[in-house]
Design a protein around this motif. Structure first.
Motif, mmCIF file in Angstrom:
data_model
loop_
_atom_site.group_PDB
_atom_site.id
_atom_site.type_symbol
_atom_site.label_atom_id
_atom_site.label_comp_id
_atom_site.label_asym_id
_atom_site.label_seq_id
_atom_site.Cartn_x
_atom_site.Cartn_y
_atom_site.Cartn_z
ATOM 1 N N TYR A 8 8.558 16.382 16.896
ATOM 2 C CA TYR A 8 8.808 16.748 15.501
ATOM 3 C C TYR A 8 10.273 16.498 15.142
ATOM 4 O O TYR A 8 11.179 16.670 15.956
ATOM 5 C CB TYR A 8 8.449 18.217 15.274
ATOM 6 C CG TYR A 8 8.543 18.648 13.834
ATOM 7 C CD1 TYR A 8 7.617 18.200 12.902
ATOM 8 C CD2 TYR A 8 9.564 19.495 13.404
ATOM 9 C CE1 TYR A 8 7.689 18.596 11.566
ATOM 10 C CE2 TYR A 8 9.655 19.897 12.080
ATOM 11 C CZ TYR A 8 8.713 19.442 11.165
ATOM 12 O OH TYR A 8 8.796 19.829 9.839
ATOM 13 N N THR A 44 4.752 22.122 6.616
ATOM 14 C CA THR A 44 5.873 21.817 7.498
ATOM 15 C C THR A 44 6.910 22.939 7.579
ATOM 16 O O THR A 44 7.751 22.927 8.482
ATOM 17 C CB THR A 44 6.576 20.519 7.074
ATOM 18 O OG1 THR A 44 7.047 20.659 5.724
ATOM 19 C CG2 THR A 44 5.623 19.334 7.170
ATOM 20 N N ALA A 101 4.146 14.205 16.591
ATOM 21 C CA ALA A 101 4.553 15.464 16.014
ATOM 22 C C ALA A 101 3.779 15.844 14.781
ATOM 23 O O ALA A 101 3.928 16.941 14.288
ATOM 24 C CB ALA A 101 6.040 15.403 15.677
ATOM 25 N N ILE A 122 5.270 21.130 19.130
ATOM 26 C CA ILE A 122 6.129 20.401 18.178
ATOM 27 C C ILE A 122 6.867 19.249 18.864
ATOM 28 O O ILE A 122 7.874 18.750 18.347
ATOM 29 C CB ILE A 122 7.123 21.337 17.468
ATOM 30 C CG1 ILE A 122 8.082 22.009 18.442
ATOM 31 C CG2 ILE A 122 6.382 22.363 16.624
ATOM 32 C CD1 ILE A 122 9.288 22.592 17.728
ATOM 33 N N SER A 172 6.996 31.773 8.179
ATOM 34 C CA SER A 172 8.076 30.775 8.211
ATOM 35 C C SER A 172 9.445 31.382 7.951
ATOM 36 O O SER A 172 10.467 30.694 8.091
ATOM 37 C CB SER A 172 7.796 29.670 7.194
ATOM 38 O OG SER A 172 7.752 30.192 5.876
ATOM 39 N N PRO A 217 0.608 17.061 12.405
ATOM 40 C CA PRO A 217 -0.540 17.913 12.691
ATOM 41 C C PRO A 217 -1.702 17.082 13.162
ATOM 42 O O PRO A 217 -1.852 15.920 12.791
ATOM 43 C CB PRO A 217 -0.836 18.580 11.329
ATOM 44 C CG PRO A 217 0.462 18.545 10.603
ATOM 45 C CD PRO A 217 1.112 17.252 11.045
ATOM 46 N N ARG A 260 10.559 24.834 15.285
ATOM 47 C CA ARG A 260 11.632 23.982 15.808
ATOM 48 C C ARG A 260 12.950 24.723 15.866
ATOM 49 O O ARG A 260 13.669 24.676 16.883
ATOM 50 C CB ARG A 260 11.776 22.754 14.899
ATOM 51 C CG ARG A 260 12.956 21.846 15.239
ATOM 52 C CD ARG A 260 13.343 20.978 14.053
ATOM 53 N NE ARG A 260 13.788 21.792 12.922
ATOM 54 C CZ ARG A 260 13.774 21.371 11.655
ATOM 55 N NH1 ARG A 260 13.320 20.164 11.357
ATOM 56 N NH2 ARG A 260 14.199 22.173 10.693
ATOM 57 N N ALA A 298 4.063 27.121 15.028
ATOM 58 C CA ALA A 298 3.651 25.766 15.374
ATOM 59 C C ALA A 298 2.141 25.598 15.237
ATOM 60 O O ALA A 298 1.654 24.579 14.714
ATOM 61 C CB ALA A 298 4.098 25.432 16.799
ATOM 62 N N ALA A 358 6.449 24.347 10.893
ATOM 63 C CA ALA A 358 6.988 23.486 11.948
ATOM 64 C C ALA A 358 8.499 23.606 12.011
ATOM 65 O O ALA A 358 9.089 23.648 13.100
ATOM 66 C CB ALA A 358 6.577 22.040 11.705
ATOM 67 N N ASP A 359 9.142 23.657 10.848
ATOM 68 C CA ASP A 359 10.589 23.812 10.813
ATOM 69 C C ASP A 359 11.018 25.111 11.483
ATOM 70 O O ASP A 359 12.001 25.137 12.244
ATOM 71 C CB ASP A 359 11.081 23.812 9.364
ATOM 72 C CG ASP A 359 10.957 22.464 8.678
ATOM 73 O OD1 ASP A 359 10.754 21.436 9.377
ATOM 74 O OD2 ASP A 359 11.051 22.439 7.433
ATOM 75 N N TRP A 376 1.186 25.477 11.588
ATOM 76 C CA TRP A 376 1.479 24.155 11.025
ATOM 77 C C TRP A 376 0.366 23.155 11.321
ATOM 78 O O TRP A 376 -0.081 22.424 10.443
ATOM 79 C CB TRP A 376 2.813 23.651 11.585
ATOM 80 C CG TRP A 376 3.064 22.184 11.367
ATOM 81 C CD1 TRP A 376 3.089 21.520 10.169
ATOM 82 C CD2 TRP A 376 3.330 21.214 12.378
ATOM 83 N NE1 TRP A 376 3.360 20.176 10.382
ATOM 84 C CE2 TRP A 376 3.517 19.971 11.718
ATOM 85 C CE3 TRP A 376 3.456 21.276 13.744
ATOM 86 C CZ2 TRP A 376 3.797 18.800 12.413
ATOM 87 C CZ3 TRP A 376 3.749 20.111 14.445
ATOM 88 C CH2 TRP A 376 3.902 18.895 13.779
ATOM 89 N N HIS A 377 -0.068 23.119 12.567
ATOM 90 C CA HIS A 377 -1.114 22.178 12.927
ATOM 91 C C HIS A 377 -2.400 22.408 12.142
ATOM 92 O O HIS A 377 -3.116 21.461 11.830
ATOM 93 C CB HIS A 377 -1.407 22.252 14.425
ATOM 94 C CG HIS A 377 -0.485 21.437 15.261
ATOM 95 N ND1 HIS A 377 -0.582 20.059 15.357
ATOM 96 C CD2 HIS A 377 0.565 21.797 16.040
ATOM 97 C CE1 HIS A 377 0.362 19.609 16.158
ATOM 98 N NE2 HIS A 377 1.074 20.645 16.588
#
Length: 484
Positions: free
Chosen positions: A161, A114, A417, A158, A71, A419, A121, A105, A117-118, A108-109
């Motif tokens: 999201y 998150t 969006a 995503i 991340s 998971p 994104r 991504a 995911a951030d 995250w799933h």
């Protein structure tokens, strides 16, 4: 400590329901997520990792250990991306960021964290805010194809999201990637239709298909599917796999070239088939499962087995500029240790979804498990041609008999969006029809390939039409054909 997403009731059970025919877009609607992974696929991964089940946990460990899946990754977007001779290449920046977005991504799933995911994104938003062009020699068409399908797959994960600029990202794909991919399929860089090897078509079929799904564009999806089935270029299935043998294997055209490109082709064709399947279109089974026969051929050959081979001659060059031919008379030498993360997806479909015997696929998938992704197969571009992590993503339960014989069916899978968890040479041969460049039409075949697939051999060919001159490129050297 990993924060594991909860699993919605029934969404990620371990029974055969998950092996059923995939999410579909039978009418005007498209299933989302619906490229390489469906909601059920993502839920299965999350549940299995949470339960500590193998080989999912080994596959997830490969993901979490990859530097791209952290991340803390920061994007480095460029306004113009160059791939090929005649320009300062910077495309490595693009493919590294794409793989970071995809891996975060996917992480995250599976984990529910998150922060990943951030990061995904933010990478995608940064590129859609800046990228306006793909340039370079003919290799720019490899960029549009490879990075087009990969970018779209990262974005699909995503979709919806919070803070993801989907509309802007879709526009970038339509403005920057799709025109080049479509132009290559339509015009082949002004060269003979058989000039470019199958992978050039396959990358751009994958891109057009993925962009069509991402943008809910039925015409683009239909274009990609029709080209796969009936296209005149080397990437259509009957040209890429031109000869079917009585032993159930089918010759892969690039086996006469080198192993690395043949592996790339299997990975790309599998990617196309999987994305189409997840929209209710069965390309895996098209023409009596021709892809299965071709993939089995490559798997057996790559493990050092003897395979039949029908010699072919390829025509290369461009009308009015230069032309020549070259004949392949045997399958190339192989290194049984050469690994690419392509086998789990193909083996999973044919042996688990369809319940078919595919001994060579089963053996080679097991040999190279658990599969990693971009960054695990060397630092050069060839190691980033597939998104990977198939052990985690495509290990699936065996389907029931009814499910294995079913065609893809419609689904009401919704977008969202969160998971997925809820928060031989003597063998008898049957050539393809005369419409195929390898089926007897003047004996023509494709010619060229990328000069930038490090660790892969014989990367020779026509690379660009620039300033009215067709340039031929050889590995580590650019030259004009007329000069030799």
């Amino acid at each position: 400590m990993l924060k594991i997403a909860g699993v919605a009731a029934g969404a990620a059970g371990t029974g055969t329901a998950l092996a059923a025919a995939p999410a579909s877009a039978a009418g005007s609607a498209f299933a989302h997520p619906g490229m390489l992974h469906t909601r059920a696929d993502l839920a299965r991964m999350a549940a299995k990792v949470k339960a500590g089940a193998q080989p999912y946990t080994a596959g997830f460990a490969k993901l979490t250990a990859n530097a791209h899946a952290q991340s803390t990754w920061k994007a480095n977007p460029q306004a113009t991306v160059y791939r090929g001779s005649g320009s300062p290449e910077n495309y490595r920046t693009l493919y590294n960021d794409i793989h970071a977005a995809y891996q975060n991504a996917l992480r995250w799933h599976v984990s529910g964290d998150t922060a990943h995911a951030d990061t995904a994104r933010d990478i995608l938003n940064a590129w859609s805010a800046k990228l306006t062009k793909l340039e370079g020699s003919a290799d720019r068409f490899l960029a549009s194809g490879l990075y087009g399908y990969q970018f779209a797959n990262a974005a699909e994960l995503i979709r919806g999201y919070d803070g993801f600029e989907l509309a802007r990202f879709q526009q970038m794909m339509l403005d920057v990637f799709h025109p080049l991919s479509e132009d290559f399929l339509a015009n082949h860089n002004g060269a003979y239709i058989t000039n470019y090897w199958a992978n050039w078509d396959l990358t751009n079929i994958a891109s057009v298909l993925a962009i069509g799904i991402l943008c809910d564009d039925r015409a683009k999806v239909n274009r990609a599917v029709d080209y796969f089935r009936h296209g005149e270029g080397m990437g259509s299935v009957k040209n890429a796999i031109p000869v079917v043998y009585d032993d159930g294997l089918a010759e892969w055209v690039e086996a006469g070239r080198d192993q690395g490109h043949a592996l790339l082709g299997v990975g790309l064709m599998g990617t196309i088939c999987e994305m189409a399947w997840n929209q209710g279109i069965d390309l895996y089974g098209y023409d009596d499962s021709r892809f299965l026969k071709g993939a089995q051929y490559v798997a057996k050959w790559s493990m050092g087995g003897d395979v039949p081979f029908t010699a072919y001659t390829r025509k290369k060059g461009a009308p009015g500029i230069w032309s020549g031919t070259e004949t392949a008379s045997a399958a190339a030498a192989v290194d049984p240790a050469m690994a690419r993360p392509i086998w789990a997806m193909v083996a999973g479909h044919y042996t688990k979804r369809r319940g078919l015997d595919a001994q060579y696929l089963t053996r080679i998938a097991a040999r190279f498990a658990p599969e990693g992704g971009g960054g695990d197969y060397g630092p050069n571009s060839g190691g980033y041609d597939q998104l990977g992590f198939g052990t985690l993503a495509f290990t699936r339960p065996r389907a029931t008999t009814a499910e294995a014989t079913a065609s893809p069916t419609p689904s009401t899978t919704a977008s969202g969006a969160s998971p997925a968890g809820g928060a031989s040479a003597a063998a008898s041969a049957t050539p393809s029809s005369s419409s195929s460049p390898l089926g007897g039409r003047s004996g023509d075949l494709a010619a060229t390939g990328s000069s930038d697939l490090p660790a892969w051999t014989a990367a020779t060919g026509v690379a660009a039409l620039a300033g009215g001159l067709l340039l031929l490129r050889r590995r580590g050297q650019a030259r004009r054909d007329a000069g030799e």
